[in-house]
Design an enzyme around this catalytic site. Structure first.
Site, PDB file in Angstrom:
ATOM      1  N   LYS A  47       0.806  -1.197  -0.068  1.00  0.00           N
ATOM      2  CA  LYS A  47      -0.064   0.171  -0.078  1.00  0.00           C
ATOM      3  C   LYS A  47       0.862   1.412   0.014  1.00  0.00           C
ATOM      4  O   LYS A  47       0.293   2.275  -0.673  1.00  0.00           O
ATOM      5  CB  LYS A  47      -0.795  -0.051   1.276  1.00  0.00           C
ATOM      6  CG  LYS A  47      -1.957  -0.945   1.258  1.00  0.00           C
ATOM      7  CD  LYS A  47      -2.845  -0.879   2.414  1.00  0.00           C
ATOM      8  CE  LYS A  47      -3.662  -2.291   2.559  1.00  0.00           C
ATOM      9  NZ  LYS A  47      -4.847  -1.964   3.659  1.00  0.00           N
ATOM     10  N   ASN A  68      -4.787   1.309  -1.562  1.00  0.00           N
ATOM     11  CA  ASN A  68      -5.177  -0.047  -1.355  1.00  0.00           C
ATOM     12  C   ASN A  68      -6.041  -0.147  -2.988  1.00  0.00           C
ATOM     13  O   ASN A  68      -6.350  -1.411  -2.970  1.00  0.00           O
ATOM     14  CB  ASN A  68      -5.931  -0.094  -0.316  1.00  0.00           C
ATOM     15  CG  ASN A  68      -7.324   0.159  -0.353  1.00  0.00           C
ATOM     16  OD1 ASN A  68      -7.653   1.394  -1.006  1.00  0.00           O
ATOM     17  ND2 ASN A  68      -8.220  -0.676  -0.020  1.00  0.00           N
ATOM     18  N   ASP A 103      -9.635   2.638   2.553  1.00  0.00           N
ATOM     19  CA  ASP A 103      -9.440   1.869   3.922  1.00  0.00           C
ATOM     20  C   ASP A 103      -9.898   2.801   4.887  1.00  0.00           C
ATOM     21  O   ASP A 103     -10.717   2.519   5.845  1.00  0.00           O
ATOM     22  CB  ASP A 103      -8.098   1.564   4.220  1.00  0.00           C
ATOM     23  CG  ASP A 103      -7.590   0.218   3.473  1.00  0.00           C
ATOM     24  OD1 ASP A 103      -8.393  -0.628   3.204  1.00  0.00           O
ATOM     25  OD2 ASP A 103      -6.359   0.095   3.209  1.00  0.00           O
ATOM     26  N   ALA A 129       0.821   1.008  15.728  1.00  0.00           N
ATOM     27  CA  ALA A 129       1.230   2.222  14.658  1.00  0.00           C
ATOM     28  C   ALA A 129       1.822   1.771  13.530  1.00  0.00           C
ATOM     29  O   ALA A 129       2.872   2.358  13.198  1.00  0.00           O
ATOM     30  CB  ALA A 129       2.075   3.096  15.496  1.00  0.00           C
ATOM     31  N   GLY A 130       1.364   0.740  12.769  1.00  0.00           N
ATOM     32  CA  GLY A 130       1.811   0.115  11.373  1.00  0.00           C
ATOM     33  C   GLY A 130       1.177   0.839  10.599  1.00  0.00           C
ATOM     34  O   GLY A 130       0.735   1.908  10.679  1.00  0.00           O
ATOM     35  N   ASN A 152       2.063   1.292  21.072  1.00  0.00           N
ATOM     36  CA  ASN A 152       2.663   0.508  20.072  1.00  0.00           C
ATOM     37  C   ASN A 152       3.956  -0.206  20.730  1.00  0.00           C
ATOM     38  O   ASN A 152       4.583   0.440  21.713  1.00  0.00           O
ATOM     39  CB  ASN A 152       3.111   1.337  18.835  1.00  0.00           C
ATOM     40  CG  ASN A 152       3.551   0.359  17.643  1.00  0.00           C
ATOM     41  OD1 ASN A 152       2.515  -0.685  17.276  1.00  0.00           O
ATOM     42  ND2 ASN A 152       4.412   0.501  16.930  1.00  0.00           N
TER      43      ASN A 152
END
Ligand code: ATR
Length: 279
Positions: A47, A68, A103, A129-130, A152
């Site tokens: 993405k 996406n 998304d 926090a990805g 995170n």
């Protein structure tokens, strides 16, 4: 889900899944362009890479910094660009790619529909926090959450997102770390990948924050059985939802982008639920 929607719309299309290495993403998009594909969906880890690979970025992809959904557009003889999925006939002179992000809207749509959770004015503990966590945090901030706690495993990534939010949405009170354990929050949202494996522990450290202090808990992970997080939330009488709604709405929006028509969401939901149950 997509093929069920496509069939109901009477379109002569097929939706197919391919596994592609990140190093081959540019070649894969070029191949799809050469074969006159109508569109593509991309998932982890493509993405972010795709942002620099598409010819045009829709505002949604620019805002959230991730693609996406790719739509192929053709140039007609008059020089107009039109989606290949809505091609009126006549020769295609040239094909280009346009990147979208479906998304972010799907997150808030699913929160509202599946949890009756309105982000505006809410207090939210966000785990992860990805890529998914970043889009969720920015989307919640843009929707006007009042208070946001970012947790995170790698804290520096949460701190970076917090800085981004402070710069773009100064009215949001954003913190790195857990709320104090005597506080109530409207929502705990899991955007980590913990829960994908049935043996995964809950991503919430209840020594830091008890799950019963959340009114609602959303887990972006979708599996036939409830994740450890959702089981704990249910035992604590929180409202709960898994990520099925998010998966559904990002797909519905993508099909609408390609086709230019309203997609049959309930047919797609039924197909998705059938598929998830059989997995
Ligand atoms: P996605 O695009 O699905 O968000 P990602 O960018 O790889 O995928 O992010 C995965 C998220 O799950 C991250 O927040 C990651 O934490 P780190 O940033 O510290 O890597 C989190 N995650 C993955 N495995 C984890 C684990 N075993 N314990 C805690 N967090 C984990």
């Amino acid at each position: 889900m997509q093929n069920a929607g496509i069939a109901e719309m009477g379109l002569d299309w097929r939706y197919i899944a391919f596994e592609t290495r990140p190093d081959d993403l540019a070649a894969a998009i070029e191949g799809a362009r050469a074969m006159r594909y109508i569109g593509l969906n991309l998932t982890v880890p493509h993405k972010l890479l795709a942002v620099d690979l598409v010819d045009e970025l829709d505002e949604s992809a620019r805002t959230w910094g991730a693609v996406n959904t790719v739509m192929f557009e053709g140039r007609d003889e008059a020089g107009e660009w039109r989606p290949l999925g809505q091609w009126p006939g006549g020769e295609i002179q040239e094909v280009r790619t346009r990147g979208f992000n479906t998304d972010a809207d799907a997150i808030t749509r699913s929160l509202r529909e599946d949890l009756e959770c309105e982000p505006k004015g809410a207090s939210v503990l966000l785990l992860g926090a990805g890529g998914a966590g970043r889009v969720a945090a920015l989307k919640l901030a843009a929707e006007g959450v009042a208070r946001l706690w970012l947790v995170n495993r790698t804290e520096s990534k949460a701190a970076q997102i917090a800085d981004e939010i402070r710069a773009a949405h100064p009215t949001v009170e954003v913190n790195v770390g857990h709320p104090s354990p005597d506080m109530q929050v409207d929502l705990i949202l899991n955007a980590t990948s913990l829960g994908l494996k049935p043996t995964d522990p809950s991503p919430l450290d209840e020594a830091q924050f008890p799950i019963g202090n959340a009114r609602a808990v959303y887990d972006m992970v979708y599996r036939p059985e409830k994740t450890a997080l959702l089981q704990a939330a249910q035992s604590a009488d929180c409202r709960i939802a898994d990520g099925t709604g998010m998966l559904l709405w990002q797909g519905v929006k993508a099909l609408e982008i390609w086709s230019g028509k309203t997609a049959p969401a309930e047919t797609m939901r039924a197909a998705l639920e059938r598929h998830l149950r059989n997995d």
